[in-house]
Design a protein around this motif. Structure first.
Motif, PDB file in Angstrom:
ATOM      1  N   GLN A 137       0.833  -1.207   0.000  1.00 54.61           N
ATOM      2  CA  GLN A 137       0.000   0.000   0.000  1.00 54.61           C
ATOM      3  C   GLN A 137       0.870   1.260   0.000  1.00 54.61           C
ATOM      4  O   GLN A 137       0.576   2.237  -0.714  1.00 54.61           O
ATOM      5  N   ALA A 138       1.958   1.244   0.794  1.00 55.18           N
ATOM      6  CA  ALA A 138       2.845   2.406   0.884  1.00 55.18           C
ATOM      7  C   ALA A 138       3.560   2.654  -0.448  1.00 55.18           C
ATOM      8  O   ALA A 138       3.699   3.803  -0.891  1.00 55.18           O
ATOM      9  N   ILE A 139       4.015   1.573  -1.097  1.00 58.91           N
ATOM     10  CA  ILE A 139       4.708   1.712  -2.385  1.00 58.91           C
ATOM     11  C   ILE A 139       3.749   2.224  -3.451  1.00 58.91           C
ATOM     12  O   ILE A 139       4.084   3.136  -4.226  1.00 58.91           O
ATOM     13  N   LEU A 140       2.546   1.677  -3.498  1.00 59.71           N
ATOM     14  CA  LEU A 140       1.556   2.119  -4.482  1.00 59.71           C
ATOM     15  C   LEU A 140       1.180   3.587  -4.263  1.00 59.71           C
ATOM     16  O   LEU A 140       1.028   4.350  -5.227  1.00 59.71           O
ATOM     17  N   ALA A 141       1.059   3.983  -3.002  1.00 57.94           N
ATOM     18  CA  ALA A 141       0.768   5.386  -2.711  1.00 57.94           C
ATOM     19  C   ALA A 141       1.917   6.272  -3.174  1.00 57.94           C
ATOM     20  O   ALA A 141       1.707   7.345  -3.758  1.00 57.94           O
ATOM     21  N   GLY A 142       3.143   5.826  -2.923  1.00 56.52           N
ATOM     22  CA  GLY A 142       4.316   6.583  -3.363  1.00 56.52           C
ATOM     23  C   GLY A 142       4.373   6.744  -4.869  1.00 56.52           C
ATOM     24  O   GLY A 142       4.837   7.765  -5.388  1.00 56.52           O
ATOM     25  N   LEU A 143       3.870   5.740  -5.593  1.00 57.26           N
ATOM     26  CA  LEU A 143       3.878   5.779  -7.060  1.00 57.26           C
ATOM     27  C   LEU A 143       2.622   6.446  -7.626  1.00 57.26           C
ATOM     28  O   LEU A 143       2.394   6.403  -8.837  1.00 57.26           O
ATOM     29  N   GLY A 144       1.804   7.035  -6.736  1.00 54.99           N
ATOM     30  CA  GLY A 144       0.713   7.871  -7.205  1.00 54.99           C
ATOM     31  C   GLY A 144      -0.655   7.233  -7.249  1.00 54.99           C
ATOM     32  O   GLY A 144      -1.610   7.843  -7.752  1.00 54.99           O
ATOM     33  N   PHE A 145      -0.816   6.010  -6.711  1.00 53.01           N
ATOM     34  CA  PHE A 145      -2.117   5.338  -6.746  1.00 53.01           C
ATOM     35  C   PHE A 145      -3.000   5.816  -5.597  1.00 53.01           C
ATOM     36  O   PHE A 145      -2.600   5.761  -4.436  1.00 53.01           O
ATOM     37  N   SER A 146      -4.207   6.232  -5.930  1.00 49.32           N
ATOM     38  CA  SER A 146      -5.187   6.577  -4.906  1.00 49.32           C
ATOM     39  C   SER A 146      -5.805   5.281  -4.377  1.00 49.32           C
ATOM     40  O   SER A 146      -5.720   4.232  -5.028  1.00 49.32           O
ATOM     41  N   PRO A 147      -6.458   5.312  -3.200  1.00 51.25           N
ATOM     42  CA  PRO A 147      -7.098   4.095  -2.672  1.00 51.25           C
ATOM     43  C   PRO A 147      -8.093   3.471  -3.653  1.00 51.25           C
ATOM     44  O   PRO A 147      -8.186   2.251  -3.751  1.00 51.25           O
ATOM     45  N   ALA A 148      -8.817   4.297  -4.400  1.00 50.28           N
ATOM     46  CA  ALA A 148      -9.783   3.765  -5.368  1.00 50.28           C
ATOM     47  C   ALA A 148      -9.075   2.991  -6.468  1.00 50.28           C
ATOM     48  O   ALA A 148      -9.537   1.942  -6.919  1.00 50.28           O
ATOM     49  N   PHE A 149      -7.925   3.512  -6.927  1.00 47.07           N
ATOM     50  CA  PHE A 149      -7.145   2.826  -7.953  1.00 47.07           C
ATOM     51  C   PHE A 149      -6.618   1.504  -7.426  1.00 47.07           C
ATOM     52  O   PHE A 149      -6.601   0.501  -8.144  1.00 47.07           O
ATOM     53  N   VAL A 150      -6.157   1.491  -6.186  1.00 44.43           N
ATOM     54  CA  VAL A 150      -5.560   0.282  -5.599  1.00 44.43           C
ATOM     55  C   VAL A 150      -6.576  -0.855  -5.557  1.00 44.43           C
ATOM     56  O   VAL A 150      -6.229  -2.020  -5.780  1.00 44.43           O
ATOM     57  N   ALA A 151      -7.817  -0.529  -5.316  1.00 44.05           N
ATOM     58  CA  ALA A 151      -8.854  -1.556  -5.229  1.00 44.05           C
ATOM     59  C   ALA A 151      -9.410  -1.941  -6.592  1.00 44.05           C
ATOM     60  O   ALA A 151     -10.070  -2.973  -6.734  1.00 44.05           O
ATOM     61  N   GLY A 152      -9.131  -1.123  -7.625  1.00 45.89           N
ATOM     62  CA  GLY A 152      -9.701  -1.359  -8.942  1.00 45.89           C
ATOM     63  C   GLY A 152      -8.977  -2.432  -9.731  1.00 45.89           C
ATOM     64  O   GLY A 152      -7.871  -2.863  -9.382  1.00 45.89           O
ATOM     65  N   ASP A 153      -9.596  -2.880 -10.831  1.00 43.48           N
ATOM     66  CA  ASP A 153      -9.037  -3.916 -11.704  1.00 43.48           C
ATOM     67  C   ASP A 153      -7.838  -3.353 -12.457  1.00 43.48           C
ATOM     68  O   ASP A 153      -7.942  -2.322 -13.123  1.00 43.48           O
ATOM     69  N   VAL A 154      -6.716  -4.033 -12.368  1.00 44.28           N
ATOM     70  CA  VAL A 154      -5.495  -3.588 -13.042  1.00 44.28           C
ATOM     71  C   VAL A 154      -5.692  -3.547 -14.550  1.00 44.28           C
ATOM     72  O   VAL A 154      -5.039  -2.771 -15.260  1.00 44.28           O
ATOM     73  N   GLY A 155      -6.604  -4.370 -15.074  1.00 46.00           N
ATOM     74  CA  GLY A 155      -6.849  -4.401 -16.505  1.00 46.00           C
ATOM     75  C   GLY A 155      -7.461  -3.125 -17.042  1.00 46.00           C
ATOM     76  O   GLY A 155      -7.410  -2.875 -18.254  1.00 46.00           O
ATOM     77  N   ASN A 156      -8.047  -2.295 -16.177  1.00 46.52           N
ATOM     78  CA  ASN A 156      -8.662  -1.040 -16.615  1.00 46.52           C
ATOM     79  C   ASN A 156      -7.662   0.109 -16.703  1.00 46.52           C
ATOM     80  O   ASN A 156      -8.012   1.208 -17.146  1.00 46.52           O
ATOM     81  N   LEU A 157      -6.418  -0.137 -16.289  1.00 42.87           N
ATOM     82  CA  LEU A 157      -5.418   0.925 -16.277  1.00 42.87           C
ATOM     83  C   LEU A 157      -4.830   1.149 -17.665  1.00 42.87           C
ATOM     84  O   LEU A 157      -4.786   0.250 -18.501  1.00 42.87           O
ATOM     85  N   SER A 158      -4.322   2.361 -17.893  1.00 44.00           N
ATOM     86  CA  SER A 158      -3.584   2.660 -19.116  1.00 44.00           C
ATOM     87  C   SER A 158      -2.220   1.969 -19.063  1.00 44.00           C
ATOM     88  O   SER A 158      -1.795   1.470 -18.007  1.00 44.00           O
ATOM     89  N   GLY A 159      -1.527   1.977 -20.197  1.00 44.07           N
ATOM     90  CA  GLY A 159      -0.207   1.344 -20.240  1.00 44.07           C
ATOM     91  C   GLY A 159       0.768   1.948 -19.253  1.00 44.07           C
ATOM     92  O   GLY A 159       1.544   1.243 -18.608  1.00 44.07           O
ATOM     93  N   GLY A 160       0.726   3.293 -19.103  1.00 41.30           N
ATOM     94  CA  GLY A 160       1.636   3.955 -18.176  1.00 41.30           C
ATOM     95  C   GLY A 160       1.393   3.560 -16.728  1.00 41.30           C
ATOM     96  O   GLY A 160       2.334   3.356 -15.957  1.00 41.30           O
ATOM     97  N   TRP A 161       0.109   3.416 -16.342  1.00 51.24           N
ATOM     98  CA  TRP A 161      -0.207   3.018 -14.969  1.00 51.24           C
ATOM     99  C   TRP A 161       0.114   1.542 -14.738  1.00 51.24           C
ATOM    100  O   TRP A 161       0.498   1.146 -13.633  1.00 51.24           O
ATOM    101  N   LYS A 162      -0.013   0.721 -15.759  1.00 53.73           N
ATOM    102  CA  LYS A 162       0.402  -0.686 -15.623  1.00 53.73           C
ATOM    103  C   LYS A 162       1.912  -0.771 -15.397  1.00 53.73           C
ATOM    104  O   LYS A 162       2.387  -1.644 -14.659  1.00 53.73           O
ATOM    105  N   MET A 163       2.658   0.133 -16.030  1.00 54.42           N
ATOM    106  CA  MET A 163       4.103   0.173 -15.795  1.00 54.42           C
ATOM    107  C   MET A 163       4.393   0.469 -14.325  1.00 54.42           C
ATOM    108  O   MET A 163       5.322  -0.099 -13.733  1.00 54.42           O
ATOM    109  N   ARG A 164       3.595   1.326 -13.720  1.00 54.47           N
ATOM    110  CA  ARG A 164       3.789   1.639 -12.299  1.00 54.47           C
ATOM    111  C   ARG A 164       3.508   0.403 -11.433  1.00 54.47           C
ATOM    112  O   ARG A 164       4.203   0.175 -10.440  1.00 54.47           O
ATOM    113  N   VAL A 165       2.489  -0.384 -11.814  1.00 56.22           N
ATOM    114  CA  VAL A 165       2.201  -1.614 -11.065  1.00 56.22           C
ATOM    115  C   VAL A 165       3.381  -2.573 -11.170  1.00 56.22           C
ATOM    116  O   VAL A 165       3.793  -3.184 -10.168  1.00 56.22           O
TER     117      VAL A 165
END
Length: 542
Positions: free
Chosen positions: A141-169
């Motif tokens: 959770q701390a790493i994802l927050a550091g990389l710019g993910f909001s709590p809503a994004f963290v709980a959401g389906d990774v498949g709905n992310l853009s290519g750039g946000w998948k790179m962050r994952v």
């Protein structure tokens, strides 16, 4: 820890390394540099064992853990962002999954596997605890927050992310795994400035070794303490940050050039003597002696000179004094308000940096200025005699994949002679055979350069630039900064590159939930005034 000794490697006729060597020690933070195609990615693959050297030895401990972040992440889908991140946590992640399975079996007391499950559960739990597994989700959770993910994004389906946000994952997965060696190939490409600053701190404090390529010189200066340079088949090591490396490289290049010039002067003098006296019998012995001397001398190769890219602007026509007027602009997406009454006046020759956290409306504002988006309320006016050039990431996708580089430029300006367009291509780093490269095979940086070439060739007197330095290497960024320094026009831009912000901005517009705020002055003055390097940071990083 990892030793590359006398390694040679080539692909077909291209020689990457010849008897090259370097050492990566425990906890070292190292930057890997070299021109495109020099073999940086090959070094990573040699270390991971994906490739083998043609000759020489790659020595690494058998049980060492290596995390490799690369620019292709595959198709991530079917799990939440958090679950996808946890799945990459190495042994701890696998044990966490096994614990969940075992807990389900322990609920069935009648199962014939119950006794085995109890025994295995004790073993797995002990190892999971030893690896810090119970802190795993909190760390994720701390790493994802550091990389710019909001709590809503963290709980959401990774498949709905853009290519750039998948790179962050994908980056989060590797950071969470805490391998003994981190191999990072351009980790900042898809990050905003707040996430880059967070990553800097993470890597500085990281206990393992880090070997990274990065186009952000501020990151290199703050994180790495050693530079490994791939230079025409050789590998050289420099102790220090990127700035120290550049200085040492310049000194070495100057010394080599002076040595070469001295030898050339000596050779010219000896050859002149031989030419002058070769027909005289009285000097035959001296001539022969000097001929033999020249044959024995080891000739110094001519210095390899790095060709700095030069972007030459045509002179832009003068615009009116009021270039952009934004009056009470409002814009929202669904229930999310990104602009609630933004106003500003951009005057001729000003250079505005637009800053703000993710979702603050930076790109939205630039799109409204460029006319690609209509505000819900308020108005955006463009002044008299203003001609606009607008650069955004989607414009790279609008390049015609089946055309070559030169064909794309001809299609953009069909009345311009071919020689001029070839010169334009060369100014933006496309030389010789590069002109005939199909656009579909170009890298992200090459596409960005081509899109910029088309815009700047038209000589607009207003440039609206949304992340123009994404994917550009340090040399190309430096050339772009030099060109913009002499550009006689107005610039409004968004950038996560602090060196670019430092060099270009004369005013800063900060967008936040409290509304827009204007800081008159440079980016450095903005940092000094606010005590932070970006709107989302509490205080300036050092």
């Amino acid at each position: 820890m990892i030793s590359i000794s006398n390694v040679s490697k080539q692909y077909g006729g291209q020689i990457l390394f010849v008897e090259a060597s370097f050492f990566l020690g425990p906890g070292e933070k190292v930057g890997l540099v070299g021109p495109n195609g020099a073999g940086k990615s090959t070094i990573f693959r040699l270390i991971t064992g994906e490739e083998q050297p043609d000759d020489g030895i790659v020595d690494r401990p058998k049980r060492i853990t290596i995390g490799y972040f690369r620019q292709d992440v595959g198709d991530l889908k079917g799990r939440s962002v958090l679950a996808e991140t946890l799945s990459g946590a190495g042994e701890a992640g696998r044990l966490g999954e096994e614990l969940k399975d075992l807990e389900a079996k322990l609920n069935d007391h009648e199962s014939p596997d119950f006794a085995d499950a109890v025994e295995r559960y004790g073993e797995v739990q002990a190892r999971f605890q030893e690896l810090g597994g119970y802190d795993l989700e909190a760390r994720a959770q701390a790493i994802l927050a550091g990389l710019g993910f909001s709590p809503a994004f963290v709980a959401g389906d990774v498949g709905n992310l853009s290519g750039g946000w998948k790179m962050r994952v994908a980056l989060a997965q590797i950071l969470l795994a805490r391998p003994e060696v981190l191999l990072l190939d351009e980790p900042t490409n898809y990050l905003d400035i707040e996430s880059i600053l967070w990553l800097e701190g993470f890597l500085r404090d990281y206990q393992g070794a880090v070997l990274m390529t990065c186009h952000d010189r501020d990151v290199m200066n703050r994180v790495v303490k050693k530079i490994i340079e791939i230079d025409a088949g050789d590998i050289k090591s420099y102790s220090g940050d990127y700035e120290f490396y550049e200085a040492q490289r310049a000194i070495a290049a100057a010394q080599y050039e002076a040595q070469y010039e001295r030898q050339q002067a000596m050779l010219a003098k000896e050859k002149a003597f031989i030419e002058r006296f070769k027909a005289r019998a009285s000097h035959a012995a001296q001539v022969q002696s000097r001929v033999k001397k020249l044959d024995k001398i080891e000739k110094i190769e001519p210095p390899r000179r790095v060709i700095e890219k030069t972007f030459d602007f045509k002179k832009a026509a003068r615009s009116g004094d009021d270039v952009i007027k934004v009056e009470g602009v409002a814009k929202k997406y669904g229930e999310k308000v990104v602009h609630g009454g933004t106003s500003l006046l951009v005057r001729r020759n000003e250079r505005w940096a637009v800053m703000g956290e993710n979702g603050s409306g930076k790109t939205t504002l630039l799109k409204m200025i460029a006319g690609g988006l209509t505000p819900d309320a308020g108005a955006v006016g463009i002044g008299a005699s203003v001609t606009m050039g607008y650069f955004a990431q989607h414009q790279m996708e609008q390049l015609s994949a089946d055309r070559t580089v030169i064909e794309e430029l001809v299609a953009h300006s069909p009345t311009t002679n071919l020689g001029t367009l070839r010169s334009l291509a060369g100014a933006f780093g496309f030389h010789g055979d590069d002109h005939e490269k199909p656009i579909r095979i170009l890298s992200g940086g090459e596409k960005a350069r081509l899109a910029l070439a088309k815009i700047l060739f038209d000589a607009p007197n207003l440039l609206v630039l949304d992340e123009p330095t994404n994917h550009l290497d340090i040399v190309t960024k430096r050339a772009l900064v030099k060109a913009l320094a002499t550009y006689e026009g107005t610039i409004v831009f968004v950038s996560h590159d602090r060196n670019f912000l430092r060099a270009i901005a004369t005013r800063v517009l900060e967008l936040s939930k409290d509304g827009p705020r204007v800081y008159g002055g440079t980016y450095d003055e903005y940092v000094s005034s606010t005590g932070r390097e970006a709107p989302g940071m509490r205080q300036a990083q050092t």
